[in-house]
Design an enzyme around this catalytic site. Structure first.
Site, PDB file in Angstrom:
ATOM      1  N   LYS A  52     -16.279  63.554  49.567  1.00  9.33           N
ATOM      2  CA  LYS A  52     -15.540  62.916  48.457  1.00  9.33           C
ATOM      3  C   LYS A  52     -15.280  61.427  47.781  1.00  9.33           C
ATOM      4  O   LYS A  52     -15.635  60.816  46.906  1.00  9.33           O
ATOM      5  CB  LYS A  52     -15.903  63.894  47.095  1.00  9.33           C
ATOM      6  CG  LYS A  52     -16.785  64.811  46.824  1.00  9.33           C
ATOM      7  CD  LYS A  52     -18.026  64.900  46.507  1.00  9.33           C
ATOM      8  CE  LYS A  52     -19.058  65.439  46.348  1.00  9.33           C
ATOM      9  NZ  LYS A  52     -19.836  64.725  44.854  1.00  9.33           N
ATOM     10  N   SER A 307     -18.612  69.224  55.254  1.00  8.41           N
ATOM     11  CA  SER A 307     -18.092  67.999  53.985  1.00  8.41           C
ATOM     12  C   SER A 307     -17.185  68.424  53.781  1.00  8.41           C
ATOM     13  O   SER A 307     -16.062  67.360  53.055  1.00  8.41           O
ATOM     14  CB  SER A 307     -18.948  68.946  53.025  1.00  8.41           C
ATOM     15  OG  SER A 307     -18.937  69.940  52.763  1.00  8.41           O
TER      16      SER A 307
END
Length: 326
Positions: A52, A307
């Protein structure tokens, strides 16, 4: 609503130098698949422990001096929150983050530690967009969306540039899909560099709004009461945006789902065999590879997008002790 281009992603890569890392591809032994070389794209090694940082930092770095002076606001269950807080601190900006009360405590604490003001809300009774709008009415700030933004999508797509640079023979990439920013960016980058690559998104069965959208041909929204059931807190997003849906429909090859048992077993395997710290969401690609190998596109070189690694200690202990959730 223009498509993000390879040029946009390449510009993001230049912009992100010094804030986001070029993360490695780690080989993963999968004895059940002796003919397939499997690699983990270890985004858990980013400064905030998640991919992110790429999208959040690219959006903030693209702001004008006047916009930066206003400060930024974002909403997130945790990893985007940390990405915004990290980039804002690096640039000397103030940041307010709207987070759900059921966000992992470790992610809330990390966001606060990065200097952001955290405003909690109850997802069972409020929408995060409404909470952010109320705060915006009190003091206008620049919104940094978690996925519904071309700069965010382009930032996430830089992971695709790195995958191709490090493994040009890659044939299949699997990645988690929540709001769709990561899958959109990856698919744009990799399809531009090598059109034959297959890009597959992965969701939990308990939060499969993106797959439902792809099958229906339009964005489908799921209730928070449904998506909150999954252990994969990073993909509890209720819907794709029109922007990410358009990218996924155009560039991604499919979205598959896995059960909570599949997810737990994959997370346990990553923790104990790959010896990497993962949050449950990061285990979605391995869970999909193990469950759907027979129906996934054939591949001799496969990349699983890991992730993030911002796992709550209690969840980590539970996954290590009980991989099937009994």
């Amino acid at each position: 609503m223009d498509f993000v281009t390879l040029s946009d992603i390449e510009q993001a890569q230049v912009r992100l130098r010094g804030l986001a890392r070029h993360t490695p591809l780690l080989p993963l032994a999968v004895p059940e698949l002796p003919e397939e070389a499997v690699y983990l794209k270890a985004e858990s090694l980013q400064p905030i422990g998640s991919f992110k940082i790429r999208g959040a930092a690219n959006r903030i770095l693209a702001l004008s001096a006047e916009e930066r002076a206003q400060g930024v606001i974002a909403y997130s269950s945790g990893n985007h929150a940390q990405g915004v807080a990290y980039a804002a601190r690096a640039l000397g900006l103030s940041a307010v983050i709207v987070m759900p009360t059921n966000a992992p405590a470790v992610k809330v604490a990390a966001t606060r530690a990065l200097g952001a003001e955290v405003v909690l809300y109850d997802p069972a009774h409020e929408r995060r967009e409404d909470v952010a709008a109320r705060l915006q009415a009190q003091r206008p700030r620049i919104l940094v969306p978690p996925f519904d933004d071309s700069y965010v999508i382009a930032g996430q797509g830089t992971a695709g540039l790195e995958i191709f640079r490090d493994l040009p023979e890659v044939e299949l990439v699997l990645a988690p899909v929540g709001g769709g920013g990561l899958l959109s960016g990856l698919a744009v980058a990799l399809k531009a560099l090598k059109p034959s690559i297959k890009i597959i998104g992965v969701e939990p069965e308990l939060a499969a709004d993106a797959q439902a959208s792809l099958r229906a041909g339009h964005v489908v929204e799921w209730p928070a009461a449904d998506t909150n059931r999954t252990l994969a807190d990073g993909v509890r997003t209720l819907r794709l945006s029109e922007l990410t849906f358009r990218h996924i429909r155009t560039y991604a090859d499919d979205i598959v789902t896995v059960s909570e048992a599949d997810l737990r077993r994959a997370a346990h395997r990553l923790l104990t065999e790959a010896r990497v710290v993962v949050e449950p969401t990061a285990a979605l690609p391995l869970a999909a590879l193990l469950r759907h190998r027979a129906t996934l596109p054939p591949s001799r070189h496969t990349v699983l997008l890991l992730s993030g690694g911002n796992v709550d200690p209690a969840t980590l202990a539970d996954l290590l002790a009980d991989p099937v959730g009994d």
